[in-house]
Design a protein around this motif. Sequence first.
Motif, PDB file in Angstrom:
ATOM      1  N   THR A   2       0.828  -1.195   0.000  1.00  0.00           N
ATOM      2  CA  THR A   2       0.000   0.000   0.000  1.00  0.00           C
ATOM      3  C   THR A   2       0.870   1.254   0.000  1.00  0.00           C
ATOM      4  O   THR A   2       2.059   1.195   0.351  1.00  0.00           O
ATOM      5  CB  THR A   2      -0.899   0.031   1.244  1.00  0.00           C
ATOM      6  OG1 THR A   2      -0.056   0.136   2.404  1.00  0.00           O
ATOM      7  CG2 THR A   2      -1.757  -1.227   1.346  1.00  0.00           C
ATOM      8  N   PRO A   3       0.298   2.400  -0.372  1.00  0.00           N
ATOM      9  CA  PRO A   3       1.072   3.649  -0.290  1.00  0.00           C
ATOM     10  C   PRO A   3       1.627   3.902   1.107  1.00  0.00           C
ATOM     11  O   PRO A   3       2.749   4.392   1.254  1.00  0.00           O
ATOM     12  CB  PRO A   3       0.049   4.707  -0.705  1.00  0.00           C
ATOM     13  CG  PRO A   3      -0.911   3.987  -1.595  1.00  0.00           C
ATOM     14  CD  PRO A   3      -1.020   2.606  -1.011  1.00  0.00           C
ATOM     15  N   GLU A  35       3.068   9.999  -3.539  1.00  0.00           N
ATOM     16  CA  GLU A  35       1.986  10.404  -4.438  1.00  0.00           C
ATOM     17  C   GLU A  35       2.075   9.634  -5.748  1.00  0.00           C
ATOM     18  O   GLU A  35       3.132   9.117  -6.109  1.00  0.00           O
ATOM     19  CB  GLU A  35       2.055  11.910  -4.706  1.00  0.00           C
ATOM     20  CG  GLU A  35       1.843  12.759  -3.472  1.00  0.00           C
ATOM     21  CD  GLU A  35       1.917  14.245  -3.756  1.00  0.00           C
ATOM     22  OE1 GLU A  35       1.140  14.985  -3.138  1.00  0.00           O
ATOM     23  OE2 GLU A  35       2.748  14.637  -4.600  1.00  0.00           O
ATOM     24  N   ARG A  36       0.928   9.591  -6.430  1.00  0.00           N
ATOM     25  CA  ARG A  36       0.908   8.975  -7.751  1.00  0.00           C
ATOM     26  C   ARG A  36       1.173  10.038  -8.803  1.00  0.00           C
ATOM     27  O   ARG A  36       0.485  11.065  -8.826  1.00  0.00           O
ATOM     28  CB  ARG A  36      -0.440   8.310  -7.995  1.00  0.00           C
ATOM     29  CG  ARG A  36      -0.675   7.087  -7.129  1.00  0.00           C
ATOM     30  CD  ARG A  36      -2.099   6.601  -7.241  1.00  0.00           C
ATOM     31  NE  ARG A  36      -2.427   6.271  -8.628  1.00  0.00           N
ATOM     32  CZ  ARG A  36      -3.670   6.152  -9.083  1.00  0.00           C
ATOM     33  NH1 ARG A  36      -4.695   6.367  -8.270  1.00  0.00           N
ATOM     34  NH2 ARG A  36      -3.888   5.840 -10.338  1.00  0.00           N
ATOM     35  N   TYR A  45       4.555   5.425  -8.256  1.00  0.00           N
ATOM     36  CA  TYR A  45       4.496   6.406  -7.173  1.00  0.00           C
ATOM     37  C   TYR A  45       5.739   7.306  -7.258  1.00  0.00           C
ATOM     38  O   TYR A  45       6.702   7.000  -7.962  1.00  0.00           O
ATOM     39  CB  TYR A  45       4.462   5.723  -5.805  1.00  0.00           C
ATOM     40  CG  TYR A  45       3.248   4.854  -5.582  1.00  0.00           C
ATOM     41  CD1 TYR A  45       2.033   5.410  -5.201  1.00  0.00           C
ATOM     42  CD2 TYR A  45       3.316   3.475  -5.764  1.00  0.00           C
ATOM     43  CE1 TYR A  45       0.915   4.618  -4.999  1.00  0.00           C
ATOM     44  CE2 TYR A  45       2.195   2.675  -5.565  1.00  0.00           C
ATOM     45  CZ  TYR A  45       1.001   3.254  -5.192  1.00  0.00           C
ATOM     46  OH  TYR A  45      -0.115   2.477  -5.004  1.00  0.00           O
ATOM     47  N   ARG A 472      -3.711   0.720  -8.015  1.00  0.00           N
ATOM     48  CA  ARG A 472      -3.190   1.896  -7.310  1.00  0.00           C
ATOM     49  C   ARG A 472      -4.321   2.831  -6.893  1.00  0.00           C
ATOM     50  O   ARG A 472      -4.248   3.470  -5.837  1.00  0.00           O
ATOM     51  CB  ARG A 472      -2.163   2.609  -8.190  1.00  0.00           C
ATOM     52  CG  ARG A 472      -0.866   1.820  -8.337  1.00  0.00           C
ATOM     53  CD  ARG A 472       0.221   2.625  -9.032  1.00  0.00           C
ATOM     54  NE  ARG A 472      -0.069   2.870 -10.443  1.00  0.00           N
ATOM     55  CZ  ARG A 472       0.185   2.009 -11.418  1.00  0.00           C
ATOM     56  NH1 ARG A 472       0.703   0.819 -11.135  1.00  0.00           N
ATOM     57  NH2 ARG A 472      -0.069   2.315 -12.678  1.00  0.00           N
ATOM     58  N   THR A 473      -5.359   2.918  -7.694  1.00  0.00           N
ATOM     59  CA  THR A 473      -6.509   3.737  -7.299  1.00  0.00           C
ATOM     60  C   THR A 473      -7.183   3.138  -6.076  1.00  0.00           C
ATOM     61  O   THR A 473      -7.552   3.860  -5.139  1.00  0.00           O
ATOM     62  CB  THR A 473      -7.518   3.830  -8.464  1.00  0.00           C
ATOM     63  OG1 THR A 473      -6.862   4.365  -9.622  1.00  0.00           O
ATOM     64  CG2 THR A 473      -8.683   4.750  -8.097  1.00  0.00           C
ATOM     65  N   ASP A 476      -5.432   4.009  -2.900  1.00  0.00           N
ATOM     66  CA  ASP A 476      -5.538   5.390  -2.428  1.00  0.00           C
ATOM     67  C   ASP A 476      -6.649   5.579  -1.392  1.00  0.00           C
ATOM     68  O   ASP A 476      -6.686   6.604  -0.708  1.00  0.00           O
ATOM     69  CB  ASP A 476      -5.824   6.332  -3.603  1.00  0.00           C
ATOM     70  CG  ASP A 476      -4.627   6.524  -4.519  1.00  0.00           C
ATOM     71  OD1 ASP A 476      -3.506   6.233  -4.083  1.00  0.00           O
ATOM     72  OD2 ASP A 476      -4.829   6.984  -5.661  1.00  0.00           O
ATOM     73  N   LYS A 479      -6.102   6.753   2.384  1.00  0.00           N
ATOM     74  CA  LYS A 479      -5.632   8.140   2.491  1.00  0.00           C
ATOM     75  C   LYS A 479      -6.763   9.117   2.192  1.00  0.00           C
ATOM     76  O   LYS A 479      -6.870  10.171   2.825  1.00  0.00           O
ATOM     77  CB  LYS A 479      -4.461   8.372   1.541  1.00  0.00           C
ATOM     78  CG  LYS A 479      -3.881   9.784   1.641  1.00  0.00           C
ATOM     79  CD  LYS A 479      -2.697   9.976   0.709  1.00  0.00           C
ATOM     80  CE  LYS A 479      -2.145  11.402   0.813  1.00  0.00           C
ATOM     81  NZ  LYS A 479      -1.019  11.622  -0.115  1.00  0.00           N
ATOM     82  N   VAL A 480      -7.603   8.784   1.214  1.00  0.00           N
ATOM     83  CA  VAL A 480      -8.732   9.655   0.881  1.00  0.00           C
ATOM     84  C   VAL A 480      -9.646   9.813   2.095  1.00  0.00           C
ATOM     85  O   VAL A 480     -10.067  10.918   2.444  1.00  0.00           O
ATOM     86  CB  VAL A 480      -9.527   9.093  -0.316  1.00  0.00           C
ATOM     87  CG1 VAL A 480     -10.840   9.841  -0.504  1.00  0.00           C
ATOM     88  CG2 VAL A 480      -8.699   9.188  -1.596  1.00  0.00           C
ATOM     89  N   TYR A 496     -13.339  10.689  -5.281  1.00  0.00           N
ATOM     90  CA  TYR A 496     -12.519   9.482  -5.392  1.00  0.00           C
ATOM     91  C   TYR A 496     -13.300   8.350  -6.055  1.00  0.00           C
ATOM     92  O   TYR A 496     -12.766   7.620  -6.912  1.00  0.00           O
ATOM     93  CB  TYR A 496     -12.035   9.033  -4.011  1.00  0.00           C
ATOM     94  CG  TYR A 496     -11.525   7.614  -4.001  1.00  0.00           C
ATOM     95  CD1 TYR A 496     -10.238   7.311  -4.426  1.00  0.00           C
ATOM     96  CD2 TYR A 496     -12.355   6.561  -3.610  1.00  0.00           C
ATOM     97  CE1 TYR A 496      -9.778   6.006  -4.454  1.00  0.00           C
ATOM     98  CE2 TYR A 496     -11.901   5.255  -3.638  1.00  0.00           C
ATOM     99  CZ  TYR A 496     -10.619   4.980  -4.059  1.00  0.00           C
ATOM    100  OH  TYR A 496     -10.178   3.679  -4.097  1.00  0.00           O
TER     101      TYR A 496
END
Length: 554
Positions: A2-3, A35-36, A45, A472-473, A476, A479-480, A496
């Motif tokens: 994950t990010p 960030e993407r 990323y 990847r979406t 996210d 975090k969103v 989102y």
Amino acid sequence: MTPAALADLVRAVAVDVLTSRDLDHAALPPTVVIERPRNPEHGDYATNLALQVAKKLGVPPRDLAGWLAEGIAGRDGVASAEIAGPGFINLRLAADAQGEIVRQVLAAGADYGRGDALTGTRINLEFVSANPTGPLHLGGTRWAAAGDALGRVLSAQGGEVVREYYFNDAGAQIDRFVRSLIASAKGEPPPEDGYAGAYLSDVAAAVLRAEPNALALPDAECRETFRRIGVGLMFDEIKRSLHEFGTDFDVYFHEDSLHSSGQVTEVVEALKEHGHLYEADGAWWLRSKEYGDDKDRVVVKSDGAPAYIAGDIAYFRDKRRRGFDLCIYMLGADHHGYIARLKAAAAALDDDPATVEVLIGQLVNLVSDGKPVRMSKRAGTVVTMDDLVDAVGVDAARYALIRSSVDATLDIDLDLWSRRSNDNPVFYVQYAHARLASLARNAEDLGVKVPDSASDVDLSLLTHQREGELIRTIGDFPKVVSTAAALREPHRVARYLEELASAYHKFYDACRILPQGDEEATPLTTARLALCAAARQLLANGLGLLGVTAPERM
């Protein structure tokens, strides 16, 4: 990966690199920004960590970026780390590491995206709080949608949220409403400063059914009868509309109780005793300028009656006495002055003004056939919640009101939001979920099992560009949600979801998922079905945070 996990990895590498070069790793931020890139060709990323700390360390940013990239590239799950521009680092993940996001979504299910940033924080979230003098207008409807969504987002970050409606059952507006009801019951036009609309005759008739002799009572008793029954009926109507809109409250707090219980008098005396009030021109004033307000405020008027702010101060103290750590007020466009006023009230009570947050919502306009819609068939002078729901439905109404920041004026095109096409944002998102549900049913019809976990799925097979973009979406989402909670901006979740729906549709168009004809299902089939299951779960999770349904069929 994950990010968040990638951010932890990059920071750990940075600590090792700086330590090995006798540089102070205390210069590193607590959390590394990942960030993407807008252009997928630049990597999966990117991080600006080298640019962020190079000056503090006294080294050129590109040199630092090079050291970091070399260390990151050697870690498991990272396919490459390359320097870009003045010191950015572009990162690509190995396919199996990226697929870990799918595994985590399927394992967490409905809990994916939740966090603990607000765990242990008791939050009083007050919103709508419209006067019970008529049906809910569009301003209150916007708060009903956005406030409920904010409550859901804050809860998703661990906050203990209590939704509260401040029931204004005292004051001049209620008096005007009562006089309007009595005039309607007598068949007379409303008072010059009264209320108009067909709903008044309905409420007046209901009062007379409950108390047939109400008009024959002495004036004071007549007014009290119409007040007691009429306000109660109007408030019941408001609660009905809110419930049908998907917004319910934990507490309905009556303003009148602050006065009848003596809390207003008590707080005024306490402020006097501590020197926070002074007397001038026969009135008592709060020294609110000392606490950041633009002027001092009258708390007790020259006739001895408490001003409205007296109730506000007592109400805030009551919330704090009930154990709330944070009091969020969601108020209308004409309430900007309340921001400094309520913080000043907190300071005057020797409390922390940071425990008060005031969000101001702007106006909502309806448009149909390119023209503004200004009148309600029932309310007469304003467009109501029920008018909007009748025009577009609950889901579209909620989504339309949530998807834009509340601090901007909003125009809702009824023609757009009632349309069953991809031009309609809520249809676009819901259709993606329904399409995924249909895909799962089709797989079952073919005898292909849709994975409910990814424990035995080879996710390293998901190497197509569109697969990576969708994964990847999906990654996210946590975090969103955390950002939406921190900034009190639930519209971020809606935006989102539109990105997620877009990523899914592009993936679906580019990657065949189910076998055709006599083809057998392959490990890639299973991997893609796992990815679809994760996307479906995320769409459901996000729509749930907005209080919007996730349909199985459309």
